[in-house]
Scaffold this active site. Sequence first.
Site, short mmCIF file in Angstrom:
data_model
loop_
_atom_site.label_atom_id
_atom_site.label_comp_id
_atom_site.label_asym_id
_atom_site.label_seq_id
_atom_site.Cartn_x
_atom_site.Cartn_y
_atom_site.Cartn_z
N GLY A 62 4.91 3.18 2.77
CA GLY A 62 5.00 2.43 1.52
C GLY A 62 5.87 1.20 1.54
N ASP A 85 7.63 8.71 10.28
CA ASP A 85 6.63 8.02 11.09
C ASP A 85 5.29 8.68 10.81
OD1 ASP A 85 4.91 7.08 13.03
OD2 ASP A 85 6.36 7.22 14.67
N ARG A 87 -1.62 2.81 1.08
CA ARG A 87 -1.97 1.45 0.67
C ARG A 87 -1.72 0.46 1.81
NH1 ARG A 87 0.67 -3.13 -1.36
NH2 ARG A 87 -0.63 -4.38 -2.76
N HIS A 96 -5.87 -0.42 7.65
CA HIS A 96 -6.46 -1.63 8.23
C HIS A 96 -5.62 -2.18 9.38
CE1 HIS A 96 -3.92 -4.10 5.27
NE2 HIS A 96 -3.62 -4.60 6.44
#
Length: 455
Positions: free
Chosen positions: A281, A334, A350, A354
């Site tokens: 986050g 981690d 979030r 990617h």
Amino acid sequence: MQLNELRQLRGTLLRALDDLETLAERNIPSGSWPSLDSPVNVNHEEPHNDPEAQKLSNLIIAAAYQLICLVRDPFATLIDAAGGAVLTAALNTANELNVAEILRESGDEGAHVTDIAKLCRADSDKLGRCLRMLATHHIFREVRPNIFANNRISSLLDTGTPHEMLQHDQLSKFTASTSTCDVSGYVGHFADDVRRASIYHLEDCRTSSDPSAHARTSFQKAYNTSDNLFTWMSDPAHIYEFSRHNACIRATMKWASPESLLQGFDWTSLPEGSVVVDVGGGTGRPMLVLSNAFPHLRIIIQDREPVVRKGIEYLQENYKEALTEGRVSFDVHDFFEPQPIHNAKVYFVRLVVHDWDDDHAIQIIKHLRKAASLDSRLLIADYITPFASRNESPQFHNTIKIISPTSEIPPAPLLSNLGKASANTYLTDLTASSFQFSSIRMCLILSIDAAASER
């Protein structure tokens, strides 16, 4: 055919402009869209926070840019793309030399380039060329010959920090208690780290197809390192890049209205004290929006130790009550290791998957699946990169809810992905491939299914 295409684009553009004008008269206090010449007023709500305004803006941008590409010499469009690196370099120069802060202190009348250069210890002729190029692209404005001032776009680069302080402590650029310090960090990360890595895209494409080639990412080649981006930034020698990247991630909340985080899931359905784990986050800005809207939730933000340390500092400086009231806390973790928090109501991921190839993304999600209970929910907020063809958008797996501002098929002859209006999606995708061996792209859905199939 071309004349018909021109008329179609003109029709889409005019209809969207009329609708936006009506919306502005109804919802904006001044009754009109903000002027490009005026700096952003932080005390006024930005019109783009209205979902309908954002939708109309996207249509206007897509139609206007496609119209530009249609009517101008195609060679000029290629020149524009080929010279993009020069514009990026000019923007990086102005950002790193704190020109926006100097111009804010100079007032609405602006400042002469020789005075700006003296304050930021730069060559006035070369700086003037950078600022003029930026002003030509409507970033800054040239009030009179060689006299520059902030405008609506350049004012977002202003961190609000006194320029004199930045002269002695440039790192404070990313710790200021204003959200615009995050924008400066975003611009700096892309105009510096991403720009350097992108130089190796050609070499990366060539070696990626050769199984015998030594595998190194574009970033590793650019910085001559064997570390990935996150390991490299954790080195104290790169504290500036690390702090800038943290600000960059916070600024991603500006991609859409902050309230967009509250859409797509019924947060009110979660009982009092429900645990929401924000996996990877960062320094926590997105979760503050969620916590302020739903104070009954207990939010735990997980990241690496250096990031957690920065996150605690950021919250203590800007949103101390979230920490003291226990609504938000940090946990060093981690995400490639087993998830220590079991049975959370929500695992929120979030802008994480990617950054990693399929194998790593599946590993992250498998750890969450093993920690989850039967009523836990996995929420992924990330980009899906649609094809740029006029074909309909692909149908996703029916167990996955996709929320996208481009889910509706735009009117012809616009591209189905809204073209220029969605360019940031593809910028992010290509950026991810610069820092990893391959980006997650459309494989996101398959990765979720693969992880969910094993308990």
